[in-house]
Every structure is written in structure tokens, then in C-alpha cells.
Design an enzyme around this catalytic site. Structure first.
Site, short mmCIF file in Angstrom:
data_model
loop_
_atom_site.label_atom_id
_atom_site.label_comp_id
_atom_site.label_asym_id
_atom_site.label_seq_id
_atom_site.Cartn_x
_atom_site.Cartn_y
_atom_site.Cartn_z
N TYR A 173 -4.25 -15.47 -7.64
CA TYR A 173 -4.28 -14.05 -7.25
C TYR A 173 -5.66 -13.68 -6.70
O TYR A 173 -5.79 -13.08 -5.63
CB TYR A 173 -3.94 -13.20 -8.47
N LYS A 177 -6.54 -12.55 -2.83
CA LYS A 177 -7.08 -11.22 -2.48
C LYS A 177 -8.44 -11.34 -1.78
O LYS A 177 -8.73 -10.58 -0.85
CB LYS A 177 -7.17 -10.33 -3.72
#
Ligand SMILES: NC(=O)c1ccc[n+]([C@@H]2O[C@H](COP(=O)([O-])OP(=O)(O)OC[C@H]3O[C@@H](n4cnc5c(N)ncnc54)[C@H](O)[C@@H]3O)[C@@H](O)[C@H]2O)c1
Length: 278
Positions: A173, A177
Site C-alpha cells: 500500500y 501510494k
């Protein structure tokens, strides 16, 4: 406040109650835009199980709420991992409303939380395929349509505090990002001459479906209650509270508007100033 009358917007990952996508869609409608809500629609294997995703039924409920309040909205299924799905959604939007002005890459997977040593290739791919590849497809095809129209446009990528900071048990994650910020800047460079702005909006914690799942995991690993976790977190935020959907949707409405016409390639924290403490 931000006049979006006549504008047409697509929001990905907008089929879940209390989610950022729902909030962004409703705020853009409140500013006068016509919106297309999209989401994966049906469960797809254990990594896209029903409890983590927006179903078509839920997305249709949200669209019905918007229409009941006098707004113009359509729901379309779109798995952002599929380039053809993204293309079809843009084509159908143009067929329905004649144009595309705003594309919000909001769909995201943040509920796969594991120590890196336990993270499988399937876990990694599930996150990167949505959070990075999906944003690439959305950006590419939205920009292509906006260039074809010749009147500029707005692309808004929902990132996270995890675009600037590391968080344990979220390797894929955090990586995705961070990468979206690079994609945002590159797209801003390439599409600026067409009047298309591309910006990233990074929320801190907001208690959506995804946010609630992260809270449960963090509370469990720290041996505290979710309430205690949230109180501890609020204490690290200069503005004294965690984020709300409306904080993020307000930023998106601003970036979608003419007021933000000279802002591009930026990654904004909408976080009550929390990053100063991290
Ligand atoms: N809630 C938070 O604390 C928080 C913080 C920072 C960033 N974000 C980001 O905000 C965005 C929205 O998340 P949210 O918190 O509103 O959670 P959410 O679960 O309500 O929304 C995420 C949506 O993405 C959709 N999605 C997942 N895989 C998809 C796919 N393959 N194709 C299309 N849609 C897919 C889900 O169905 C879901 O509706 C995400 O990008 C997330 O990373 C959330």
C-alpha cells in the site's frame, strides 16, 4: 462555492456507503456537476471479498440517493485493473453526457495488512494492480478524452499519508501510494500544455469501510480498543481530530474547479497537519 455547472465527472471506487468516493461524488453534484459513479461491483476472489468492496447494489443505492436529492448521476461497473473496463466507462460517459471534465482515481485496496515477510506475490499484485495500475489507466484514458475535447480537464488522484510516510504491515500500500505521486507529477508535466491539471490528495485516517478495517487491525496488534486507537491518533493531530469524508471531498471540489486552474503536479496532505508529527 466551486461552480461545477456543466461539468461531467467520473469517480472510481465510489460504490460504498460512507466511502470517500461516495462523498466526493455527492460534493461534486452539490457544486453542479453530473457524475458517473464506478466500482468493481461484484466480489472477485478472497482479495476482493464482499466485505471489502462496493457492490453494484450499494452503488445503485447511492445513485438513487443523489437522484432523489435532484442530482444527475449514473452507476457503471468498472474494475480499474482492466484497461478495457476503464475505456468503456469513459466512452459510455461521453455517450451519456457528451464530455468528460473531471476524473477522480479513488478506488483503492488498503485492507490487505500483513508483515512484509508474510506478504505474497498475490497480495502485492492485488494492491498494486488497483492502486497504481488502475490510476495509470484512469489517468491515461481520461487525459486522452480531455485532449480530444480540447478544453482542458482535471485529474485527481486519491493517495494517502502513506504517499509520504511508511506504515508497518502495509508495504504494498505504502509503495503504491508513493508511486502514484510520481505518476501524478509525470502526468502533470505531459498534459499541462493541454490545460489538464493532475494533482494528488492525501487523506489521513477517515473511518470509511477501508479505514475501519485498518483500525481493527491496528487495535488488535497494539492490544487496545479501536476507541483508544482513535483517541491516541487524534492526540497526534494538530487540529485535534481524525479526517472526515467532507474534508477530502471539499479539496476535490476545489481542485476540480476553475479556482484551481493554476495548480498542477502537487500532492496535498489533507490531514489536520498530522504529518508534522510523523
Ligand atoms: N479511509 C482512509 O483512512 C484513507 C486514508 C488515506 C487514503 N485513503 C484512500 O482513499 C480511497 C478510498 O478509500 P475509502 O477509505 O473511501 O474506502 P472504501 O473501501 O470505501 O473505498 C474503496 C473502494 O475501492 C473499490 N475498489 C477496490 N478494488 C477495485 C477495483 N479493482 N476496481 C474498482 N474499484 C475497486 C472498492 O470496491 C471500494 O468501493 C482509497 O484509494 C484509499 O487508499 C483512505
Amino acid at each position: 462555492m466551486y461552480d461545477l455547472k456543466g461539468k461531467v465527472a467520473i469517480i472510481t471506487g465510489a460504490g460504498r456507503h460512507h466511502g470517500l468516493g461516495e462523498g466526493i461524488a455527492k460534493r461534486l453534484v452539490a457544486e453542479g456537476a453530473r457524475v458517473v459513479l464506478t466500482d468493481i461491483g461484484t466480489p472477485k476472489g478472497e482479495r476482493f471479498a464482499k466485505e471489502h468492496i462496493g457492490t453494484s447494489a450499494e452503488m445503485n443505492e447511492i445513485v438513487a440517493e443523489i437522484r432523489a436529492a435532484g442530482g444527475v448521476a449514473v452507476a457503471l461497473t468498472c474494475d480499474v485493473r482492466s484497461e478495457s473496463d476503464v475505456q468503456v466507462v469513459i466512452d459510455r460517459t461521453v455517450k451519456e453526457f457528451g464530455r468528460l471534465d473531471v476524473f477522480v482515481n479513488n478506488a483503492g485496496v488498503g485492507y490487505i495488512m500483513k508483515p512484509m515477510l508474510e506478504l505474497s506475490q498475490e497480495d502485492w499484485d492485488a494492491v498494486l494492480e488497483v492502486n497504481l495500475r488502475g490510476v495509470f489507466f484512469g489517468t491515461k484514458h481520461a487525459a486522452r478524452q480531455m485532449i480530444h475535447q480540447g478544453s482542458g480537464g482535471r485529474i485527481i488522484n486519491i493517495t494517502s499519508q502513506a504517499a509520504r510516510h511508511a506504515f508497518p504491515d502495509l508495504a504494498a500500500y505504502v509503495s503504491s501510494k508513493h508511486a502514484v505521486v510520481g505518476l501524478t507529477r509525470t502526468a502533470a508535466l505531459e498534459f499541462g500544455r493541454h490545460g489538464i491539471t493532475v494533482n494528488a490528495v492525501g487523506p489521513n485516517h477517515v473511518t470509511t469501510g477501508l479505514g475501519a478495517r485498518q483500525n481493527e487491525y491496528r487495535a488488535k496488534t497494539q492490544g487496545i480498543s479501536v476507541e483508544q486507537l482513535l483517541a491516541n491518533r487524534a492526540a497526534t493531530i494538530p487540529l485535534g481530530r481524525v479526517g472526515k469524508v467532507s474534508d477530502i471531498s471539499a479539496m476535490c471540489a476545489f481542485l476540480a474547479s476553475d479556482q484551481a486552474q493554476y495548480i498542477t503536479g502537487q500532492a496535498f496532505d489533507v490531514s489536520g497537519g498530522q504529518e508534522m508529527h510523523n
